[in-house]
Write a protein that holds these residues in place. Structure first.
Motif, PDB file in Angstrom:
ATOM      1  N   ARG A  52      26.242  13.955  24.924  1.00  0.00           N
ATOM      2  CA  ARG A  52      25.613  13.221  26.023  1.00  0.00           C
ATOM      3  C   ARG A  52      24.462  14.014  26.637  1.00  0.00           C
ATOM      4  NH1 ARG A  52      29.880  12.291  30.136  1.00  0.00           N
ATOM      5  NH2 ARG A  52      30.496  14.362  29.456  1.00  0.00           N
ATOM      6  N   GLU A  53      23.698  13.344  27.464  1.00  0.00           N
ATOM      7  CA  GLU A  53      22.574  13.982  28.154  1.00  0.00           C
ATOM      8  C   GLU A  53      23.074  14.919  29.253  1.00  0.00           C
ATOM      9  OE1 GLU A  53      19.366  13.758  27.207  1.00  0.00           O
ATOM     10  OE2 GLU A  53      20.120  12.587  25.521  1.00  0.00           O
ATOM     11  N   ASP A  54      22.173  15.778  29.719  1.00  0.00           N
ATOM     12  CA  ASP A  54      22.523  16.802  30.710  1.00  0.00           C
ATOM     13  C   ASP A  54      23.161  16.220  31.977  1.00  0.00           C
ATOM     14  OD1 ASP A  54      21.557  18.808  29.041  1.00  0.00           O
ATOM     15  OD2 ASP A  54      19.602  18.902  30.027  1.00  0.00           O
ATOM     16  N   PRO A  56      23.100  17.977  23.488  1.00  0.00           N
ATOM     17  CA  PRO A  56      22.576  16.607  23.556  1.00  0.00           C
ATOM     18  C   PRO A  56      22.112  16.107  22.186  1.00  0.00           C
ATOM     19  CG  PRO A  56      21.722  17.931  25.365  1.00  0.00           C
ATOM     20  CD  PRO A  56      22.433  18.880  24.432  1.00  0.00           C
ATOM     21  N   ARG A  80      26.599   6.827  20.428  1.00  0.00           N
ATOM     22  CA  ARG A  80      25.782   7.990  20.050  1.00  0.00           C
ATOM     23  C   ARG A  80      26.573   8.958  19.195  1.00  0.00           C
ATOM     24  NH1 ARG A  80      23.908   9.604  25.980  1.00  0.00           N
ATOM     25  NH2 ARG A  80      25.833   8.490  26.385  1.00  0.00           N
ATOM     26  N   THR A  84      19.668  14.434  21.194  1.00  0.00           N
ATOM     27  CA  THR A  84      18.248  14.606  20.885  1.00  0.00           C
ATOM     28  C   THR A  84      17.912  16.021  20.411  1.00  0.00           C
ATOM     29  OG1 THR A  84      17.810  15.062  23.218  1.00  0.00           O
ATOM     30  CG2 THR A  84      17.500  12.777  22.458  1.00  0.00           C
ATOM     31  N   CYS A  99      30.737  10.992  23.108  1.00  0.00           N
ATOM     32  CA  CYS A  99      29.652  10.628  24.021  1.00  0.00           C
ATOM     33  C   CYS A  99      30.284   9.770  25.115  1.00  0.00           C
ATOM     34  CB  CYS A  99      28.521   9.907  23.283  1.00  0.00           C
ATOM     35  SG  CYS A  99      28.967   8.288  22.619  1.00  0.00           S
TER      36      CYS A  99
END
Length: 111
Positions: free
Chosen positions: A24-26, A41, A67, A43, A62
């Motif tokens: 997951r994102e920050d 993450p 994701r 990305t 996630c």
């Protein structure tokens, strides 16, 4: 490529000794994560592949499983063979009563 054949594990059945990879994102991570998870993450994955062990089981998580499913497919295509998607992601993780914490160990939430 893998579709319904994607290796997976229910959130309630993720072994305690698995390498749990949270993609997951920050901001999602900061709100709450599994205590023993490793944050990377999605990305940033291609540039940081060397950080993911390829000699032990890896469970990828996630928020809801989408994701992480993509990451599992990517890892399988790149030589990992002991990798599974955590079904339902952190939502199912929390619903199963598994711990969710912040970086300082306080109770967290799924964002």
């Amino acid at each position: 490529m893998f579709g319904a054949q994607l290796p997976s594990v229910p959130a309630s059945a993720v072994p305690d000794d698995v390498y749990l990879l949270d993609v997951r994102e920050d901001d999602e991570w900061a709100a709450g994560h599994a205590p023993a998870a490793h944050h990377l993450p999605m990305t940033e994955l291609p540039a940081r592949l060397a950080e993911i062990p390829d000699d032990r089981e890896v469970a990828v998580i996630c928020r809801s499983g989408g994701r992480s499913g993509q990451v599992v497919g990517y890892l399988l295509r790149n030589g990992w063979d002991q990798v599974r998607n955590v079904e339902g992601g952190m939502g199912d993780w929390a619903a199963a009563g598994r711990p969710v914490v912040t970086d300082d160990g306080q109770p967290g939430r799924v964002a």
